[in-house]
Design a protein around this motif. Structure first.
Motif, mmCIF file in Angstrom:
data_model
loop_
_atom_site.group_PDB
_atom_site.id
_atom_site.type_symbol
_atom_site.label_atom_id
_atom_site.label_comp_id
_atom_site.label_asym_id
_atom_site.label_seq_id
_atom_site.Cartn_x
_atom_site.Cartn_y
_atom_site.Cartn_z
ATOM 1 N N SER A 44 0.807 -1.150 -0.011
ATOM 2 C CA SER A 44 -0.009 0.113 0.130
ATOM 3 C C SER A 44 0.788 1.271 -0.018
ATOM 4 C CB SER A 44 -0.864 0.054 1.086
ATOM 5 O OG SER A 44 -1.634 0.998 1.348
ATOM 6 N N GLN A 45 1.905 1.247 0.757
ATOM 7 C CA GLN A 45 2.825 2.473 0.976
ATOM 8 C C GLN A 45 3.470 2.559 -0.693
ATOM 9 O OE1 GLN A 45 4.333 4.277 3.794
ATOM 10 N NE2 GLN A 45 2.454 3.933 4.909
ATOM 11 N N LEU A 46 4.095 1.474 -0.993
ATOM 12 C CA LEU A 46 4.650 1.771 -2.251
ATOM 13 C C LEU A 46 3.585 2.140 -3.339
ATOM 14 C CD1 LEU A 46 6.919 -1.601 -2.121
ATOM 15 C CD2 LEU A 46 7.637 1.001 -2.084
ATOM 16 N N THR A 47 2.363 1.534 -3.232
ATOM 17 C CA THR A 47 1.360 1.974 -4.269
ATOM 18 C C THR A 47 1.193 3.393 -4.260
ATOM 19 O OG1 THR A 47 0.649 -0.209 -4.155
ATOM 20 C CG2 THR A 47 -0.852 1.576 -5.154
ATOM 21 N N ASP A 48 1.125 3.928 -3.021
ATOM 22 C CA ASP A 48 0.901 5.444 -2.827
ATOM 23 C C ASP A 48 2.048 6.256 -3.711
ATOM 24 O OD1 ASP A 48 -1.168 4.772 -1.319
ATOM 25 O OD2 ASP A 48 -0.392 5.139 0.481
ATOM 26 N N ARG A 49 3.337 5.693 -3.717
ATOM 27 C CA ARG A 49 4.426 6.209 -4.139
ATOM 28 C C ARG A 49 4.111 6.177 -5.819
ATOM 29 N NH1 ARG A 49 5.601 5.321 0.909
ATOM 30 N NH2 ARG A 49 6.955 6.678 2.016
ATOM 31 N N GLN A 50 3.811 4.953 -6.155
ATOM 32 C CA GLN A 50 3.703 4.897 -7.604
ATOM 33 C C GLN A 50 2.676 5.555 -8.231
ATOM 34 O OE1 GLN A 50 5.451 2.803 -9.501
ATOM 35 N NE2 GLN A 50 4.347 3.455 -11.402
ATOM 36 N N VAL A 51 1.575 5.905 -7.610
ATOM 37 C CA VAL A 51 0.508 6.713 -8.028
ATOM 38 C C VAL A 51 1.234 8.138 -8.358
ATOM 39 C CG1 VAL A 51 -1.458 7.831 -7.489
ATOM 40 C CG2 VAL A 51 -1.321 5.348 -6.983
ATOM 41 N N MET A 52 2.033 8.572 -7.479
ATOM 42 C CA MET A 52 2.597 10.013 -7.488
ATOM 43 C C MET A 52 3.641 9.967 -8.938
ATOM 44 S SD MET A 52 1.198 11.710 -5.123
ATOM 45 C CE MET A 52 2.272 13.148 -5.340
ATOM 46 N N THR A 53 3.847 8.938 -9.572
ATOM 47 C CA THR A 53 4.484 9.027 -10.622
ATOM 48 C C THR A 53 3.600 9.099 -11.839
ATOM 49 O OG1 THR A 53 4.683 6.903 -11.332
ATOM 50 C CG2 THR A 53 6.161 7.433 -9.824
ATOM 51 N N TYR A 54 2.406 9.084 -11.861
ATOM 52 C CA TYR A 54 1.425 8.987 -12.907
ATOM 53 C C TYR A 54 1.803 8.203 -14.189
ATOM 54 C CZ TYR A 54 -0.312 13.027 -10.470
ATOM 55 O OH TYR A 54 -1.001 13.705 -9.288
ATOM 56 N N LYS A 55 2.534 7.003 -13.830
ATOM 57 C CA LYS A 55 2.807 6.064 -14.771
ATOM 58 C C LYS A 55 2.440 4.559 -14.390
ATOM 59 C CE LYS A 55 6.851 8.684 -16.442
ATOM 60 N NZ LYS A 55 8.172 8.767 -16.488
ATOM 61 N N LEU A 56 2.083 3.862 -15.321
ATOM 62 C CA LEU A 56 2.021 2.469 -14.624
ATOM 63 C C LEU A 56 3.258 1.767 -14.385
ATOM 64 C CD1 LEU A 56 -0.535 1.246 -17.628
ATOM 65 C CD2 LEU A 56 -1.005 1.730 -15.417
ATOM 66 N N LEU A 57 3.155 1.003 -13.281
ATOM 67 C CA LEU A 57 4.160 0.278 -12.897
ATOM 68 C C LEU A 57 4.903 -0.847 -13.735
ATOM 69 C CD1 LEU A 57 5.915 -0.498 -10.375
ATOM 70 C CD2 LEU A 57 4.072 -2.273 -9.624
ATOM 71 N N GLU A 58 5.953 -1.088 -13.947
ATOM 72 C CA GLU A 58 6.458 -2.032 -15.060
ATOM 73 C C GLU A 58 5.462 -3.421 -15.065
ATOM 74 O OE1 GLU A 58 8.451 -5.218 -14.550
ATOM 75 O OE2 GLU A 58 8.348 -5.050 -16.416
ATOM 76 N N SER A 59 5.217 -3.681 -16.179
ATOM 77 C CA SER A 59 4.139 -4.833 -16.350
ATOM 78 C C SER A 59 4.697 -6.172 -15.587
ATOM 79 C CB SER A 59 3.827 -5.079 -17.691
ATOM 80 O OG SER A 59 5.066 -5.567 -18.569
ATOM 81 N N GLU A 60 5.709 -6.595 -15.712
ATOM 82 C CA GLU A 60 6.037 -7.842 -14.928
ATOM 83 C C GLU A 60 5.863 -7.827 -13.668
ATOM 84 O OE1 GLU A 60 10.065 -10.671 -14.571
ATOM 85 O OE2 GLU A 60 9.769 -9.722 -16.518
ATOM 86 N N VAL A 61 6.179 -6.570 -13.011
ATOM 87 C CA VAL A 61 6.046 -6.566 -11.456
ATOM 88 C C VAL A 61 4.610 -6.393 -11.251
ATOM 89 C CG1 VAL A 61 6.551 -5.088 -9.582
ATOM 90 C CG2 VAL A 61 8.352 -5.366 -11.327
ATOM 91 N N ARG A 62 4.210 -5.723 -12.102
ATOM 92 C CA ARG A 62 2.533 -5.691 -11.777
ATOM 93 C C ARG A 62 1.820 -6.840 -11.975
ATOM 94 N NH1 ARG A 62 0.150 -1.606 -16.002
ATOM 95 N NH2 ARG A 62 -1.132 -3.067 -16.490
ATOM 96 N N ASN A 63 2.111 -7.711 -12.940
ATOM 97 C CA ASN A 63 1.593 -9.024 -12.892
ATOM 98 C C ASN A 63 1.843 -9.839 -11.740
ATOM 99 O OD1 ASN A 63 0.554 -8.348 -15.438
ATOM 100 N ND2 ASN A 63 2.099 -9.087 -16.394
ATOM 101 N N SER A 64 3.084 -9.549 -11.447
ATOM 102 C CA SER A 64 3.434 -10.554 -10.047
ATOM 103 C C SER A 64 2.475 -10.067 -8.858
ATOM 104 C CB SER A 64 4.889 -10.496 -9.681
ATOM 105 O OG SER A 64 5.737 -11.041 -10.584
ATOM 106 N N ILE A 65 2.303 -8.826 -8.776
ATOM 107 C CA ILE A 65 1.356 -8.531 -7.637
ATOM 108 C C ILE A 65 -0.080 -8.913 -7.844
ATOM 109 C CG2 ILE A 65 0.673 -6.300 -6.527
ATOM 110 C CD1 ILE A 65 3.546 -4.905 -7.341
ATOM 111 N N ASP A 66 -0.165 -8.827 -9.171
ATOM 112 C CA ASP A 66 -1.689 -9.170 -9.458
ATOM 113 C C ASP A 66 -1.872 -10.604 -8.988
ATOM 114 O OD1 ASP A 66 -4.256 -9.409 -10.318
ATOM 115 O OD2 ASP A 66 -3.728 -8.885 -12.282
ATOM 116 N N LYS A 67 -0.997 -11.417 -9.396
ATOM 117 C CA LYS A 67 -0.795 -12.943 -8.866
ATOM 118 C C LYS A 67 -1.124 -13.252 -7.558
ATOM 119 C CE LYS A 67 1.435 -14.579 -13.118
ATOM 120 N NZ LYS A 67 2.461 -15.173 -13.793
ATOM 121 N N VAL A 68 -0.239 -12.444 -6.806
ATOM 122 C CA VAL A 68 -0.133 -12.692 -5.259
ATOM 123 C C VAL A 68 -1.386 -12.174 -4.466
ATOM 124 C CG1 VAL A 68 1.054 -11.659 -3.269
ATOM 125 C CG2 VAL A 68 2.398 -12.440 -5.014
ATOM 126 N N LEU A 69 -1.929 -10.944 -5.096
ATOM 127 C CA LEU A 69 -3.147 -10.467 -4.183
ATOM 128 C C LEU A 69 -4.550 -11.443 -4.656
ATOM 129 C CD1 LEU A 69 -2.666 -6.621 -4.710
ATOM 130 C CD2 LEU A 69 -1.949 -8.056 -2.642
#
Length: 140
Positions: A44-69
């Motif tokens: 959640s803390q990291l997501t808050d920081r990612q939102v501040m970039t106004y860019k999508l998180l790198e797709s491979e990492v995003r997919n890994s987070i998607d699988k875990v959640l």
């Protein structure tokens, strides 16, 4: 990384740095070095920081987070639901979002407050889960 280290990070970080930190946290969770509750708070803390970039998180990492959640999703804890919903929506995690949508039809024993939170989130996102910045595109 522990929660204290994450909390001490600057509010704004380069997307490449964030992707590396996300991956590091995922690895530590897989290795059992981070408990689930702390893992969700750290994400959640990291997501808050990612939102501040106004860019999508790198797709491979995003997919890994998607699988875990996707695996961690449950409707038993309001706190878990609240945190996971926020991460899923702000990172644009399609598979987990679909599981969330399916869960409201599959589980009839969801607490009313949790169910309301899920439904409001689904209604707010609509069909734009893969692009958390959809609402901002009109300002380009």
């Amino acid at each position: 990384m522990n929660l204290k280290e994450i909390e001490n990070l600057p509010d704004v970080l380069p997307t490449e740095t964030l992707a590396l930190i996300f991956q590091n946290v995922l690895n530590e969770f897989y290795e059992g070095k981070i408990e689930e509750k702390d893992f969700l708070i750290i994400l959640s803390q990291l997501t808050d920081r990612q939102v501040m970039t106004y860019k999508l998180l790198e797709s491979e990492v995003r997919n890994s987070i998607d699988k875990v959640l996707y695996k961690l999703w449950n409707t038993d804890s309001y706190d878990d639901v609240d945190i996971i919903l926020s991460i899923v929506v702000n990172l644009g995690l399609k598979n987990c979002f679909q599981k969330i949508k399916d869960s409201i039809n599959q589980n009839r024993d969801i607490d009313e407050l949790i169910l309301k939170e899920i439904i409001e989130t689904i209604d707010g996102v609509g069909e734009n889960i893969s692009n958390p910045y959809h609402g901002l595109e009109r300002f380009k």
